[in-house]
Write an enzyme that holds these catalytic residues in place. Structure first.
Site, PDB file in Angstrom:
ATOM      1  N   LYS A  80       1.052  -1.224   0.192  1.00 44.09           N
ATOM      2  CA  LYS A  80       0.076  -0.219  -0.085  1.00 44.09           C
ATOM      3  C   LYS A  80       1.108   1.250   0.014  1.00 44.09           C
ATOM      4  O   LYS A  80       0.518   1.980  -0.901  1.00 44.09           O
ATOM      5  CB  LYS A  80      -1.273   0.509   0.823  1.00 44.09           C
ATOM      6  CG  LYS A  80      -2.031  -0.688   0.895  1.00 44.09           C
ATOM      7  CD  LYS A  80      -3.440  -0.902   2.374  1.00 44.09           C
ATOM      8  CE  LYS A  80      -4.365  -1.549   2.250  1.00 44.09           C
ATOM      9  NZ  LYS A  80      -5.361  -1.324   3.399  1.00 44.09           N
ATOM     10  N   ASP A 116     -10.029   2.731   1.485  1.00 40.23           N
ATOM     11  CA  ASP A 116     -10.845   2.028   3.208  1.00 40.23           C
ATOM     12  C   ASP A 116     -11.448   3.180   3.873  1.00 40.23           C
ATOM     13  O   ASP A 116     -12.215   2.988   4.570  1.00 40.23           O
ATOM     14  CB  ASP A 116      -9.379   1.874   4.250  1.00 40.23           C
ATOM     15  CG  ASP A 116      -8.728   0.612   3.394  1.00 40.23           C
ATOM     16  OD1 ASP A 116      -8.805  -0.284   2.565  1.00 40.23           O
ATOM     17  OD2 ASP A 116      -7.515   0.122   3.134  1.00 40.23           O
TER      18      ASP A 116
HETATM   19  P1  NDP Z   1      -2.241  -2.769  11.128  1.00 43.76           P
HETATM   20  O1  NDP Z   1      -1.196  -3.613  11.088  1.00 43.76           O
HETATM   21  O2  NDP Z   1      -1.504  -1.842  10.385  1.00 43.76           O
HETATM   22  O3  NDP Z   1      -2.002  -2.211  12.326  1.00 43.76           O
HETATM   23  C1  NDP Z   1      -3.021  -2.474  13.582  1.00 43.76           C
HETATM   24  C2  NDP Z   1      -2.815  -2.504  14.820  1.00 43.76           C
HETATM   25  O4  NDP Z   1      -3.426  -2.963  15.832  1.00 43.76           O
HETATM   26  C3  NDP Z   1      -1.870  -1.378  15.948  1.00 43.76           C
HETATM   27  O5  NDP Z   1      -2.245  -0.172  16.232  1.00 43.76           O
HETATM   28  C4  NDP Z   1      -1.166  -2.227  16.601  1.00 43.76           C
HETATM   29  O6  NDP Z   1      -0.979  -1.229  17.498  1.00 43.76           O
HETATM   30  C5  NDP Z   1      -2.885  -2.684  16.883  1.00 43.76           C
HETATM   31  N1  NDP Z   1      -2.542  -3.788  17.434  1.00 43.76           N
HETATM   32  C6  NDP Z   1      -2.157  -5.187  17.278  1.00 43.76           C
HETATM   33  N2  NDP Z   1      -2.554  -5.797  18.451  1.00 43.76           N
HETATM   34  C7  NDP Z   1      -3.231  -5.470  19.437  1.00 43.76           C
HETATM   35  C8  NDP Z   1      -2.682  -5.898  20.679  1.00 43.76           C
HETATM   36  N3  NDP Z   1      -2.869  -7.204  21.634  1.00 43.76           N
HETATM   37  N4  NDP Z   1      -3.319  -4.584  21.534  1.00 43.76           N
HETATM   38  C9  NDP Z   1      -3.175  -3.605  21.684  1.00 43.76           C
HETATM   39  N5  NDP Z   1      -3.443  -3.266  20.232  1.00 43.76           N
HETATM   40  C10 NDP Z   1      -3.175  -4.245  19.170  1.00 43.76           C
HETATM   41  O7  NDP Z   1      -2.863  -2.827  10.652  1.00 43.76           O
HETATM   42  P2  NDP Z   1      -4.066  -2.863   9.873  1.00 43.76           P
HETATM   43  O8  NDP Z   1      -4.115  -1.115  10.569  1.00 43.76           O
HETATM   44  O9  NDP Z   1      -3.673  -3.096   8.360  1.00 43.76           O
HETATM   45  O10 NDP Z   1      -5.638  -3.581   9.918  1.00 43.76           O
HETATM   46  C11 NDP Z   1      -5.878  -3.154  11.374  1.00 43.76           C
HETATM   47  C12 NDP Z   1      -7.465  -4.272  11.030  1.00 43.76           C
HETATM   48  O11 NDP Z   1      -8.153  -3.536  10.455  1.00 43.76           O
HETATM   49  C13 NDP Z   1      -7.228  -5.830  10.873  1.00 43.76           C
HETATM   50  O12 NDP Z   1      -7.915  -6.258  11.702  1.00 43.76           O
HETATM   51  C14 NDP Z   1      -7.145  -5.609   9.671  1.00 43.76           C
HETATM   52  O13 NDP Z   1      -8.439  -6.504   8.504  1.00 43.76           O
HETATM   53  C15 NDP Z   1      -8.706  -4.603   9.181  1.00 43.76           C
HETATM   54  N6  NDP Z   1      -9.137  -3.667   7.672  1.00 43.76           N
HETATM   55  C16 NDP Z   1     -10.080  -3.830   7.446  1.00 43.76           C
HETATM   56  C17 NDP Z   1     -10.888  -3.250   6.496  1.00 43.76           C
HETATM   57  C18 NDP Z   1     -11.686  -3.148   5.819  1.00 43.76           C
HETATM   58  O14 NDP Z   1     -12.110  -2.888   4.300  1.00 43.76           O
HETATM   59  N7  NDP Z   1     -12.955  -3.836   6.983  1.00 43.76           N
HETATM   60  C19 NDP Z   1      -9.603  -2.716   5.195  1.00 43.76           C
HETATM   61  C20 NDP Z   1      -8.328  -2.647   6.645  1.00 43.76           C
HETATM   62  C21 NDP Z   1      -7.846  -2.972   7.473  1.00 43.76           C
HETATM   63  P3  NDP Z   1       0.840  -0.781  18.160  1.00 43.76           P
HETATM   64  O15 NDP Z   1       1.273   0.209  17.339  1.00 43.76           O
HETATM   65  O16 NDP Z   1       1.246  -0.470  19.462  1.00 43.76           O
HETATM   66  O17 NDP Z   1       1.409  -2.393  17.564  1.00 43.76           O
END
Ligand code: NDP
Length: 295
Positions: A80, A116
């Protein structure tokens, strides 16, 4: 009669228009099922290809996109951000987000868009019947999905957005950067223990990956005690569509919006950008539900 058949054959077009999703891993991406269902329903000879492209072949893949005259593409993990230098233009909101999930072709030019956050917003408006303008919104997470959602909420006139993230290193600079770029009031709060949802919040979004398959028992730690009764609770996670987070919110009487809504509408917007036509949204939603049920 023979001449008429011959003429009909000469006028036929056996060439399909192509769009594709490029990513790695990409096997489990269900977008193709929904886009192809829409093409079929509208009688369009278009195909949506799901193609695995490793990071080191992305530049060549975009050369291929141009050579094959693809009408557009979707980008997913890990492309992306990496795709941006290979495009001819980036739409203003995609530039603020700093990522592209959809590319459309205009003549020979490839233009990067991000649907998105727009897909999320459309779900809030259409499926939940809520206008985010003037609302206080809490977004859990600071990854790619959160960036897109925060940017579009800011551009849509949310009064205040609070980014709540586990790691300060990611959340704090993101909030500051998006506030500077959009002029909106965007603050950061480090996520420690159960996040106490403030009474002022009108919308709460889980934009983390907590609850995503196969970790379906996981749930963002949230304290609902002060939350106002009309709080709209949204989840970006779409697999499963009914996360534990949404089930808990529903149990407490809050209106909810699932991640399928965001996924379908980002696809609807992509379809419009590629074809210039409005797709049958219910067909796309149903195709996606069936595709996810099969998995
Ligand atoms: P990223 O990997 O870029 O970001 C993940 C985020 O989740 C970070 O902020 C991370 O925090 C946080 N996180 C993960 N695990 C934990 C935990 N155990 N406790 C607290 N915080 C946590 O992922 P994306 O932003 O790309 O995707 C996020 C979600 O959105 C996914 O489930 C994805 O499938 C969904 N999504 C859905 C879309 C839709 O059209 N419905 C489109 C795009 C994504 P930290 O920074 O501290 O690591």
């Amino acid at each position: 009669m023979r001449v008429a058949c011959y003429r009909a054959l000469m006028a036929a077009n056996f060439r399909a228009e192509l769009v594709a999703c490029l990513g790695q891993p990409v096997d489990e991406n269900p977008t193709g099922a929904m886009q192809e269902a829409a093409f079929r329903a509208m009688g369009l000879n278009w195909r949506y290809l799901t193609i695995e492209v490793p990071p080191e072949r992305l530049r060549e893949a975009i050369v291929g996109v141009r050579a094959f005259g693809l009408r557009g593409i979707n980008l997913t993990i890990p492309h992306k951000v990496a795709v941006m230098p290979y495009l001819d233009e980036i739409a203003p909101d995609a530039a603020v987000i700093g990522a592209v999930n959809t590319v459309r072709r205009e003549g020979g030019r490839l233009i990067g868009e991000n649907t998105d956050g727009k897909g999320f917003l459309r779900g809030v408006w259409v499926d939940a019947g809520v206008n985010p303008q003037g609302k206080c919104v809490v977004v859990l997470g600071a990854g790619g999905a959160a960036r897109a959602i925060v940017t579009e909420l800011a551009l849509a006139g949310a009064a205040e957005i609070r980014v709540v993230n586990r790691s300060r290193e990611r959340g704090e600079p993101m909030a500051a950067e998006l506030a500077a770029k959009t002029g909106a009031k965007i603050g950061f709060q480090k996520w420690v223990g159960a996040y106490a949802v403030p009474r002022a919040a009108g919308i709460l979004v889980n934009a983390t990956s907590i609850g995503l398959y196969p970790h379906v028992e996981a749930m963002p730690p949230v304290d609902w005690t002060a939350a106002a009764p009309g709080l709209l609770v949204c989840d970006a996670v779409f697999n499963p569509p009914e996360t534990r987070f949404l089930a808990e919110a529903r149990r407490r009487g809050f209106p909810v919006l699932d991640g399928l809504s965001m996924l379908v509408y980002q696809g609807v917007i992509g379809f419009q950008l590629w074809t210039g036509m409005d797709p049958p949204e219910d067909v796309m939603k149903q195709a996606l539900r069936s595709a996810l049920a099969v998995r």
